[in-house]
Design an enzyme around this catalytic site. Sequence first.
Site, PDB file in Angstrom:
ATOM      1  N   LEU A  68      27.301 -33.117 -21.372  1.00  0.00           N
ATOM      2  CA  LEU A  68      27.702 -32.094 -22.105  1.00  0.00           C
ATOM      3  C   LEU A  68      28.526 -31.063 -21.221  1.00  0.00           C
ATOM      4  O   LEU A  68      29.245 -30.226 -21.740  1.00  0.00           O
ATOM      5  CB  LEU A  68      26.335 -31.688 -22.705  1.00  0.00           C
ATOM      6  CG  LEU A  68      26.359 -30.345 -23.582  1.00  0.00           C
ATOM      7  CD1 LEU A  68      27.379 -30.594 -24.885  1.00  0.00           C
ATOM      8  CD2 LEU A  68      25.321 -29.917 -24.173  1.00  0.00           C
TER       9      LEU A  68
ATOM     10  N   SER B  88      16.756 -27.268 -27.676  1.00  0.00           N
ATOM     11  CA  SER B  88      16.749 -28.553 -28.209  1.00  0.00           C
ATOM     12  C   SER B  88      16.021 -28.637 -29.623  1.00  0.00           C
ATOM     13  O   SER B  88      15.105 -27.758 -29.760  1.00  0.00           O
ATOM     14  CB  SER B  88      15.876 -29.681 -27.360  1.00  0.00           C
ATOM     15  OG  SER B  88      15.684 -30.715 -27.700  1.00  0.00           O
TER      16      SER B  88
ATOM     17  N   TYR C 231       8.579 -31.483 -21.839  1.00  0.00           N
ATOM     18  CA  TYR C 231      10.024 -31.172 -22.231  1.00  0.00           C
ATOM     19  C   TYR C 231      10.065 -30.003 -23.556  1.00  0.00           C
ATOM     20  O   TYR C 231      10.425 -29.186 -23.642  1.00  0.00           O
ATOM     21  CB  TYR C 231      10.684 -32.387 -22.403  1.00  0.00           C
ATOM     22  CG  TYR C 231      12.336 -32.084 -22.864  1.00  0.00           C
ATOM     23  CD1 TYR C 231      13.100 -31.750 -22.006  1.00  0.00           C
ATOM     24  CD2 TYR C 231      12.538 -32.171 -24.116  1.00  0.00           C
ATOM     25  CE1 TYR C 231      14.559 -31.618 -22.265  1.00  0.00           C
ATOM     26  CE2 TYR C 231      14.030 -31.976 -24.810  1.00  0.00           C
ATOM     27  CZ  TYR C 231      14.755 -31.551 -23.760  1.00  0.00           C
ATOM     28  OH  TYR C 231      16.254 -31.486 -24.274  1.00  0.00           O
TER      29      TYR C 231
ATOM     30  N   LYS D 113      11.149 -26.243 -23.866  1.00  0.00           N
ATOM     31  CA  LYS D 113      12.298 -25.985 -24.805  1.00  0.00           C
ATOM     32  C   LYS D 113      11.729 -25.192 -25.988  1.00  0.00           C
ATOM     33  O   LYS D 113      12.329 -24.116 -26.385  1.00  0.00           O
ATOM     34  CB  LYS D 113      12.883 -27.303 -25.621  1.00  0.00           C
ATOM     35  CG  LYS D 113      13.748 -28.131 -24.474  1.00  0.00           C
ATOM     36  CD  LYS D 113      14.845 -27.384 -24.049  1.00  0.00           C
ATOM     37  CE  LYS D 113      15.628 -28.106 -23.018  1.00  0.00           C
ATOM     38  NZ  LYS D 113      16.808 -27.357 -22.680  1.00  0.00           N
TER      39      LYS D 113
END
Length: 264
Positions: free
Chosen positions: A17, A136, A149, A153
């Site tokens: 990305l 995310s 995770y 986020k």
Amino acid sequence: MNLQNARILLTGACGGLGQELAVQLASAGAKLLLAGRDRARLAATIGMIGSGHSSLTADLTSPEGIAEATGAAQAFGVNVLINNAGIGGFGLYDEQDWPTVARILAINLETPMRLTQAMLPALKAQPQAAIVNMGSTFGSLPFAGFTAYSAAKAGLRGFSQALRRELADTQVAVIHIAPRAINTPLNSDAVNALNRALKNNCDSPEAVARQVVSALSNGGGEHHFGFPEKFFAWLNGVAPALIDRGLADKLAVIKQHASVRLPR
């Protein structure tokens, strides 16, 4: 923001990305300072986007790396910070050792917070500036198998919202981007297998980069990409028990792919 006037520090510029963001931002007229750990990959990206850009090899999880990046950004005249660097963290929480969890939290949450704090005085001195935090869907829709995770986020989303409100009387915009799954080499085989098993949607780096460039150009504080993921993220905010029940039906499949102990 007019990208012709943008001078951007882009972290995580070595990844799929990050590289695509560099290409599209440069094509839109921005000048880039690319930050990452892989000198060769940074050089390759610079070769792809042409002259007028620069790169910085640094470990942004260290105070020394933060200081080095901040100094380079000031010398480059940065008025946009894109906190793109991040890592995944698929696995059952009770099977992950603490150094793994700490690394997930450090790279996905602590590092963008520390770099942003270090950069703020210079950004606030600019006539117009922006901070873009790459989050995310899991920050709004925490998912089994991604506990650490999701926590990181979700923290990044909260940080973005609070900082946006704190900087409302300045010329610094704070933009939070929440894409769904992205098809990059950073995904492990287990993550790819889970996405196939659950029929999860997955976007290309090119598509996500286009959305990020559009968000930076057009402004706005928070952007969720992808349907139905965007809807489920909203639903989790108003009726989390419904999401609890929906994910419970998928838990056996998630555990099968996430666990290092269960037979596959």
